[in-house]
Design an enzyme around this catalytic site. Structure first.
Site, PDB file in Angstrom:
ATOM      1  N   TYR A  15     -22.612  71.011 -35.821  1.00 45.86           N
ATOM      2  CA  TYR A  15     -21.453  71.717 -35.286  1.00 45.86           C
ATOM      3  C   TYR A  15     -20.196  71.064 -35.846  1.00 45.86           C
ATOM      4  CZ  TYR A  15     -18.505  74.331 -32.161  1.00 45.86           C
ATOM      5  OH  TYR A  15     -17.554  75.193 -31.681  1.00 45.86           O
ATOM      6  N   SER A  53     -11.897  58.562 -28.011  1.00 45.66           N
ATOM      7  CA  SER A  53     -12.103  57.475 -28.955  1.00 45.66           C
ATOM      8  C   SER A  53     -11.399  56.198 -28.466  1.00 45.66           C
ATOM      9  CB  SER A  53     -11.535  57.907 -30.306  1.00 45.66           C
ATOM     10  OG  SER A  53     -12.051  57.116 -31.331  1.00 45.66           O
ATOM     11  N   GLN A  68      -5.909  54.653 -33.599  1.00 45.03           N
ATOM     12  CA  GLN A  68      -6.771  55.204 -32.562  1.00 45.03           C
ATOM     13  C   GLN A  68      -5.975  56.137 -31.653  1.00 45.03           C
ATOM     14  OE1 GLN A  68     -10.193  56.008 -31.759  1.00 45.03           O
ATOM     15  NE2 GLN A  68      -9.895  54.314 -33.133  1.00 45.03           N
ATOM     16  N   HIS A  71      -5.275  59.948 -32.326  1.00 47.87           N
ATOM     17  CA  HIS A  71      -6.313  60.983 -32.206  1.00 47.87           C
ATOM     18  C   HIS A  71      -6.026  61.933 -31.050  1.00 47.87           C
ATOM     19  CE1 HIS A  71      -9.474  60.315 -35.098  1.00 47.87           C
ATOM     20  NE2 HIS A  71      -9.451  59.025 -34.890  1.00 47.87           N
ATOM     21  N   GLU A  95     -16.111  51.351 -28.594  1.00 45.68           N
ATOM     22  CA  GLU A  95     -16.596  52.144 -29.729  1.00 45.68           C
ATOM     23  C   GLU A  95     -16.289  51.402 -31.042  1.00 45.68           C
ATOM     24  OE1 GLU A  95     -14.368  55.728 -30.242  1.00 45.68           O
ATOM     25  OE2 GLU A  95     -15.822  56.623 -31.619  1.00 45.68           O
ATOM     26  N   HIS A  96     -15.012  51.051 -31.238  1.00 46.35           N
ATOM     27  CA  HIS A  96     -14.590  50.297 -32.426  1.00 46.35           C
ATOM     28  C   HIS A  96     -14.096  48.934 -31.995  1.00 46.35           C
ATOM     29  CE1 HIS A  96     -13.652  54.621 -33.366  1.00 46.35           C
ATOM     30  NE2 HIS A  96     -14.301  54.318 -34.472  1.00 46.35           N
ATOM     31  N   ASP A 144     -13.742  54.487 -40.898  1.00 46.60           N
ATOM     32  CA  ASP A 144     -13.758  55.903 -40.512  1.00 46.60           C
ATOM     33  C   ASP A 144     -14.101  56.808 -41.682  1.00 46.60           C
ATOM     34  OD1 ASP A 144     -13.098  55.428 -37.909  1.00 46.60           O
ATOM     35  OD2 ASP A 144     -10.963  55.840 -38.142  1.00 46.60           O
ATOM     36  N   GLU A 198     -57.534  53.484 -12.058  1.00 46.43           N
ATOM     37  CA  GLU A 198     -56.514  54.505 -11.803  1.00 46.43           C
ATOM     38  C   GLU A 198     -57.126  55.806 -11.295  1.00 46.43           C
ATOM     39  OE1 GLU A 198     -54.129  54.977 -15.348  1.00 46.43           O
ATOM     40  OE2 GLU A 198     -53.126  53.050 -15.077  1.00 46.43           O
ATOM     41  N   HIS A 243     -61.187  59.844 -18.447  1.00 44.20           N
ATOM     42  CA  HIS A 243     -60.667  58.862 -19.401  1.00 44.20           C
ATOM     43  C   HIS A 243     -61.705  57.766 -19.641  1.00 44.20           C
ATOM     44  CE1 HIS A 243     -56.773  60.714 -18.542  1.00 44.20           C
ATOM     45  NE2 HIS A 243     -56.196  59.956 -19.451  1.00 44.20           N
TER      46      HIS A 243
END
Lengths: 456, 456
Positions: free
Chosen positions: A139, A262, A284, A287, A352-353, A386, A440, A445
């Site tokens: 997207y 961000s 930053q 943005h 994030e950064h 970036d 179990e 099994h």
């Protein structure tokens, strides 16, 4: 009017630090009931009616007048034409960035994305086979805010992973459409295309592309329509409708992270030119008004110098209004006792950064546990990362670096365990499995394991 | 009453195959509005009121009467006591299984979970640092249906990853409580504990454990309370309330997959004793009436032989009623044109468990693209993999193996990109980044890159 950007000034020695710090970090993306309702309806409708529904929503929301799905498909010729129309410097920059991103992700695949196996002494083989996803959807947000660099960062790791087909969706709303907040007057079959995005599609390699967006595009990719092939995973950023749609189709397809605003955190020991740090905080803040820029530094005089740089440089910035809103609303300049405490606070934030703007970055790096990307040393501005250093710029936000990772080749691969038990191995493993299975209460099994011990 | 298990018989040469096949595979986990409402309320309440809310829900839903949170905490002594109380054979089996699971996951970490980096010719460093999560929560279902093997499969990869603390939650509802579908008459402080689960906690190594469950346990782990520490990720299976709660806290913490019904697909060339294949189909079907067992085979006579084995072996199975419901409702015996077509159909299903029951499994394995785990050869019964071969038994279900992977060490690690641009590297990267940043209208990004080219 003169803008004044004054990030909140805090000190860790203050009695009120913890509360003030927590308040400043707070961010919450609560689900919006109205958006959820619209998205649920659009998803169900596209699932049911396919192309017809996609065409209808594209007419309604993007103000386009496509006669058929064919009008909404971009061709390889469109990509090449866009690329060829760019100035040489932009073409070269796109290709140089793509080459570096590709080579980094190839190293990543080699280091952590290859199949492996081993054999036990009794001949039993164990391992994992790593295979690419068959088909992914990317997207790309529409209009002027589209970032061609994001297309590179999504498509290139998919290619490196070996994904067979990459389907791009990118809305091209008409000027004056609902999507652009206008009146909806226009009804041509073609909206505003972003030439750089199309050129990036040429450079990155996109298999097919459609000029659709919103929840209807997510639905088309997740469920498939007569024209649009269903994909296995959808990545890439979008608005609140796109994010809500991605959450809802998760499970039918894979999705990447849902990104919050961000953030940058600069850990500074005072050795970097203050202008550089101020500009990194701006990069930053520009943005988005909700973006968060934080400086952690033990040196009060240096923090003053960064504030002075902010005051000096702000008037030069075309996006000064957004920067000011972001820094005043969410920014912080925090004085710590020492660099060790700064590292500790950074780990609480899990940014994030994370820039380690120090003359000895390798002294601090081992103390840093949680971050999307760590930028070491004064020359490593976040903006280099970036665009073109190589690592991915799609990173975990809002503290999710505590448990998640940058987008990578691994997001376009999946693993299958491989197990081949030898006749001899079955005699070792059978009794263990049977013992636990009976414990179990799963007798079939146990019997399946025991049968391998008996003469067939 | 005699039970008859007759999985649907299909042939790929039939004109109606595609439709019948699709109908048989169909499974949908639609969200239940009533469950969603309850879960949303419980999450909000625990987030707000902490321990008090957890105590209240535990009294209400599990029929327990704890005086305080202390009554709900299990100790290391509880684990050891449980372990010591087991018969030697069970203790040995648990430890042998744990050792094999540990050694497989150590190999996995080495193959795909280590930090890496490299330097460019100009001295620029690029890489990824791999670090463990700090603290994870493991949900273990309560009562008699609890599987100690699942605790091993969740806790051991977390340990191998290097996770600092593992917090287990396991409901211990009183007999007759809401959770067990009873009248809610009992109100002791201690409910039914599963000794094998506690013993597995001893073997796997669990830091702290609480006898709570449901959405309230998920909320306590995600948000933390006065007593229960907030974790970074929650893994482990649970009922519909637990699954809904995990979906809702995703983003605040990480979560693992939301599992659908378990599935097995057996690809058979006719060389395996039919009894073995029948028992392998049973071992999936005995889990749950919605579990799905499918056989793909080109040989009609062999399919008849497997059906005969089903008829012969079913009466011996204690869980025959569940097996019958599962096989009749969701099972299928599919005759294919050849093994190649069987592989292709398997890829369409992307099964959780895939047995290649062939005398030449390595001939077919390269054709198999999507599966949680691939079991090669007649001796590799799925049940060996479930308990002790080594690979994880937490696997993607419902076709999600198209885009997701077995639970692994990587689920308890996250990555941080590492970037250190040298002064020389900044001169190469700066102009590229600036060109692209100006193209995207992000001038502070461009200026931050350009400043590194200027004399500081």
């Amino acid at each position: 009017m003169t803008l004044t950007a004054a990030p909140l000034r805090l000190s860790t020695t203050s009695a009120t630090f913890d509360a003030e710090f927590k308040a400043r970090l707070h961010w919450s993306a609560d689900a919006d009931a109205a958006i959820e309702k619209v998205v649920a309806d659009v998803l169900a409708d596209v699932r049911q009616r396919g192309d017809a529904a996609v065409l209808e929503y594209t007419r309604r929301f993007d103000g386009l007048g496509p006669a058929s799905m064919q009008d909404l498909e971009l061709t390889q010729a469109d990509f090449k034409e866009a690329f060829d129309s760019l100035p040489v410097a932009q073409r070269d920059a796109l290709q140089a960035a793509a080459a570096r991103v590709r080579s980094y992700h190839e190293a990543q695949k080699k280091a952590s994305g290859e199949s492996w196996s081993y054999r036990d002494a009794d001949g039993t083989l164990l391992g994992q086979k790593v295979t690419p996803l068959d088909r992914v959807g990317i997207y790309v947000p529409g209009g002027k805010a589209a970032y061609p660099s994001s297309l590179l960062m999504n498509a290139i790791p998919a290619h490196v992973a070996g994904v067979g087909e990459i389907i791009m969706v990118v809305p091209t709303p008409a000027r004056g459409s609902v999507a652009t907040g206008g009146s909806g007057a226009a009804a041509s079959s073609e909206g505003e295309r972003n030439v750089l995005v199309l050129a990036a599609a040429f450079v990155a390699g996109v298999t097919r592309a459609f000029t659709i967006g919103g929840a209807q595009a997510v639905a088309a990719l997740a469920y498939g329509t007569e024209t649009i092939p269903a994909v296995d995973k959808i990545t890439g950023p979008g608005n609140a409708y796109v994010a809500a749609a991605k959450r809802r189709v998760f499970g039918t397809v894979g999705i990447d992270m849902i990104a919050g605003p961000s953030e940058i955190l600069v850990l500074a020991d005072g050795s970097t030119p203050p202008d550089w740090v101020a500009m990194d905080l701006f990069s930053q803040a520009e943005h988005d008004e909700l973006a968060q820029s934080i400086l952690l530094c033990p040196d009060a005089a240096y923090i003053d110098a960064v504030q002075a740089s902010i005051d000096k440089l702000l008037p030069q910035m075309p996006r000064a209004r957004i920067i000011t809103a972001s820094l005043n609303g969410r920014g912080a300049l925090i004085q710590t006792r020492d660099m060790e405490e700064a590292c500790e606070i950074s780990n609480r934030i899990a940014p994030e950064h994370l820039e380690v703007s120090s003359h000895e970055p390798h002294r601090w790096e081992p103390l840093l546990k949680h971050a999307g990307a760590i930028f070491l040393g004064a020359f490593t501005s976040e903006s280099l990362g970036d665009y073109c250093a190589g690592p991915n710029h799609v990173l975990p936000t809002s503290g999710t670096a505590r448990f998640s990772s940058p987008l990578g080749v691994y997001d376009f691969q999946k693993r299958s365990s491989l197990i081949e038990v030898s006749a001899q191995g079955a005699r070792v493993l059978g009794p263990i499995a049977a013992e636990l299975a009976y414990g179990e209460g799963l007798q079939a099994h146990a019997r399946a394991a025991e049968m391998r011990l008996e003469k067939p």
